[in-house]
Scaffold this motif. Structure first.
Motif, PDB file in Angstrom:
ATOM      1  N   ILE A   1       0.782  -1.371   0.092  1.00 38.90           N
ATOM      2  CA  ILE A   1      -0.066   0.200  -0.106  1.00 38.90           C
ATOM      3  C   ILE A   1       0.959   1.219   0.064  1.00 38.90           C
ATOM      4  CG2 ILE A   1      -0.388  -0.022   2.454  1.00 38.90           C
ATOM      5  CD1 ILE A   1      -3.052   0.959   0.083  1.00 38.90           C
ATOM      6  N   ALA A   2       0.503   2.295  -0.960  1.00 36.24           N
ATOM      7  CA  ALA A   2       1.205   3.417  -1.108  1.00 36.24           C
ATOM      8  C   ALA A   2       0.478   4.574  -1.434  1.00 36.24           C
ATOM      9  CB  ALA A   2       2.431   3.019  -2.105  1.00 36.24           C
ATOM     10  N   ALA A   3       1.276   5.799  -0.877  1.00 36.81           N
ATOM     11  CA  ALA A   3       0.560   7.159  -1.159  1.00 36.81           C
ATOM     12  C   ALA A   3       1.539   8.097  -1.273  1.00 36.81           C
ATOM     13  CB  ALA A   3      -0.778   7.281  -0.320  1.00 36.81           C
ATOM     14  N   ASP A   4       1.473   9.133  -2.050  1.00 34.83           N
ATOM     15  CA  ASP A   4       2.373  10.192  -1.774  1.00 34.83           C
ATOM     16  C   ASP A   4       2.315  10.802  -0.160  1.00 34.83           C
ATOM     17  OD1 ASP A   4       3.130  10.204  -4.412  1.00 34.83           O
ATOM     18  OD2 ASP A   4       1.594  11.899  -4.979  1.00 34.83           O
ATOM     19  N   GLY A   5       3.664  11.122   0.141  1.00 34.18           N
ATOM     20  CA  GLY A   5       3.675  11.676   1.468  1.00 34.18           C
ATOM     21  C   GLY A   5       3.381  10.854   2.715  1.00 34.18           C
ATOM     22  N   LYS A   6       3.195   9.592   2.376  1.00 39.06           N
ATOM     23  CA  LYS A   6       2.849   8.452   3.547  1.00 39.06           C
ATOM     24  C   LYS A   6       3.745   7.471   3.473  1.00 39.06           C
ATOM     25  CE  LYS A   6      -1.340   7.950   4.808  1.00 39.06           C
ATOM     26  NZ  LYS A   6      -2.590   7.685   4.937  1.00 39.06           N
ATOM     27  N   TRP A   7       4.183   6.670   4.741  1.00 35.18           N
ATOM     28  CA  TRP A   7       4.996   5.420   4.662  1.00 35.18           C
ATOM     29  C   TRP A   7       4.144   4.594   3.923  1.00 35.18           C
ATOM     30  CZ3 TRP A   7       9.357   4.447   7.367  1.00 35.18           C
ATOM     31  CH2 TRP A   7       9.972   5.304   8.088  1.00 35.18           C
ATOM     32  N   SER A   8       4.957   3.845   2.891  1.00 30.52           N
ATOM     33  CA  SER A   8       4.371   2.495   2.473  1.00 30.52           C
ATOM     34  C   SER A   8       4.746   1.175   3.024  1.00 30.52           C
ATOM     35  CB  SER A   8       5.056   2.506   1.157  1.00 30.52           C
ATOM     36  OG  SER A   8       4.689   3.764   0.288  1.00 30.52           O
ATOM     37  N   TRP A   9       3.891   0.214   2.840  1.00 28.43           N
ATOM     38  CA  TRP A   9       4.003  -0.973   3.536  1.00 28.43           C
ATOM     39  C   TRP A   9       3.779  -2.269   2.396  1.00 28.43           C
ATOM     40  CZ3 TRP A   9       4.076  -1.197   8.932  1.00 28.43           C
ATOM     41  CH2 TRP A   9       4.088  -0.185   9.650  1.00 28.43           C
ATOM     42  N   LEU A  10       4.620  -3.188   2.694  1.00 26.87           N
ATOM     43  CA  LEU A  10       4.844  -4.475   2.072  1.00 26.87           C
ATOM     44  C   LEU A  10       4.559  -5.554   2.892  1.00 26.87           C
ATOM     45  CD1 LEU A  10       5.470  -5.919  -0.773  1.00 26.87           C
ATOM     46  CD2 LEU A  10       7.871  -5.776   0.364  1.00 26.87           C
TER      47      LEU A  10
ATOM     48  N   PRO B   1      -3.863  -4.569  13.205  1.00 33.94           N
ATOM     49  CA  PRO B   1      -4.648  -5.694  13.259  1.00 33.94           C
ATOM     50  C   PRO B   1      -3.795  -7.029  13.713  1.00 33.94           C
ATOM     51  CG  PRO B   1      -5.246  -4.832  11.279  1.00 33.94           C
ATOM     52  CD  PRO B   1      -4.098  -3.864  11.810  1.00 33.94           C
ATOM     53  N   ARG B   2      -4.214  -7.896  14.546  1.00 31.50           N
ATOM     54  CA  ARG B   2      -3.391  -8.937  14.977  1.00 31.50           C
ATOM     55  C   ARG B   2      -3.207  -9.854  14.016  1.00 31.50           C
ATOM     56  NH1 ARG B   2      -2.173 -10.147  20.454  1.00 31.50           N
ATOM     57  NH2 ARG B   2      -1.746 -12.626  20.110  1.00 31.50           N
ATOM     58  N   GLY B   3      -4.367 -10.103  13.314  1.00 25.31           N
ATOM     59  CA  GLY B   3      -4.170 -11.147  12.220  1.00 25.31           C
ATOM     60  C   GLY B   3      -3.474 -10.904  10.792  1.00 25.31           C
ATOM     61  N   LEU B   4      -2.639  -9.842  11.095  1.00 26.42           N
ATOM     62  CA  LEU B   4      -1.604  -9.268  10.179  1.00 26.42           C
ATOM     63  C   LEU B   4      -0.255  -9.107  10.640  1.00 26.42           C
ATOM     64  CD1 LEU B   4      -2.136  -8.358   7.243  1.00 26.42           C
ATOM     65  CD2 LEU B   4      -2.243  -6.181   7.897  1.00 26.42           C
ATOM     66  N   HIS B   5       0.057  -9.440  11.857  1.00 29.42           N
ATOM     67  CA  HIS B   5       1.251  -9.272  12.344  1.00 29.42           C
ATOM     68  C   HIS B   5       2.171 -10.340  11.660  1.00 29.42           C
ATOM     69  CE1 HIS B   5       0.471  -7.310  16.404  1.00 29.42           C
ATOM     70  NE2 HIS B   5      -0.268  -6.657  15.331  1.00 29.42           N
ATOM     71  N   ARG B   6       2.146 -11.391  11.220  1.00 26.03           N
ATOM     72  CA  ARG B   6       3.149 -12.098  10.835  1.00 26.03           C
ATOM     73  C   ARG B   6       3.370 -11.775   9.211  1.00 26.03           C
ATOM     74  NH1 ARG B   6      -0.450 -17.408  10.556  1.00 26.03           N
ATOM     75  NH2 ARG B   6      -0.864 -17.164   8.488  1.00 26.03           N
ATOM     76  N   HIS B   7       2.305 -10.877   8.655  1.00 28.18           N
ATOM     77  CA  HIS B   7       2.483 -10.653   7.231  1.00 28.18           C
ATOM     78  C   HIS B   7       3.168  -9.189   6.926  1.00 28.18           C
ATOM     79  CE1 HIS B   7      -0.622 -14.138   6.598  1.00 28.18           C
ATOM     80  NE2 HIS B   7      -1.113 -13.504   7.752  1.00 28.18           N
ATOM     81  N   PHE B   8       3.592  -8.668   7.916  1.00 29.28           N
ATOM     82  CA  PHE B   8       4.436  -7.460   7.499  1.00 29.28           C
ATOM     83  C   PHE B   8       5.785  -7.828   6.949  1.00 29.28           C
ATOM     84  CE2 PHE B   8       1.163  -5.750  10.378  1.00 29.28           C
ATOM     85  CZ  PHE B   8       0.846  -4.439   9.839  1.00 29.28           C
TER      86      PHE B   8
END
Length: 110
Positions: free
Chosen positions: A51-60, A94-101
């Protein structure tokens, strides 16, 4: 500000229509676009997304291939959209996403 959700389409056949519909329940239609790419790398683990946008941290993320992970990703995107800089405290993710970062990238200075 429009954000973009990037999805790998080779190793994981995401149902983009369903994801769009689920995101639209929580966000304005113009708030996010979804783009698919033939590869986001790291093919040993299916289901890459970012997820990405101008001026924001992006996440993979990786292994977004189960309905639980997808639900958690959508919850995260809602939090991320509401955040002015895209940083989400670990305790609020979200807890369900912790191991997906996989990681986050700082905003590009303009």
């Amino acid at each position: 500000m429009t954000s973009t959700l990037h999805l790998c389409s080779t190793c994981q056949n995401f149902d983009v229509a369903t994801i769009s519909e689920r995101l639209a329940r929580h966000l304005p239609a113009a708030a996010i676009t979804i783009e698919t790419y033939p590869c986001l790398g790291g093919c040993g683990v299916r289901g890459r997304a970012s997820i990405a946008a101008d001026g924001k941290w992006s996440w993979l993320f990786n292994a977004i291939s189960t309905s639980d992970a997808l639900d958690s990703l959508i919850d995260f995107i809602v939090l991320w959209q509401e955040s002015p800089d895209g940083l989400i405290e670990k305790s609020k993710r979200p807890r369900g996403l912790h191991r997906h970062f996989l990681g986050r990238l700082p905003p590009i200075a303009g």
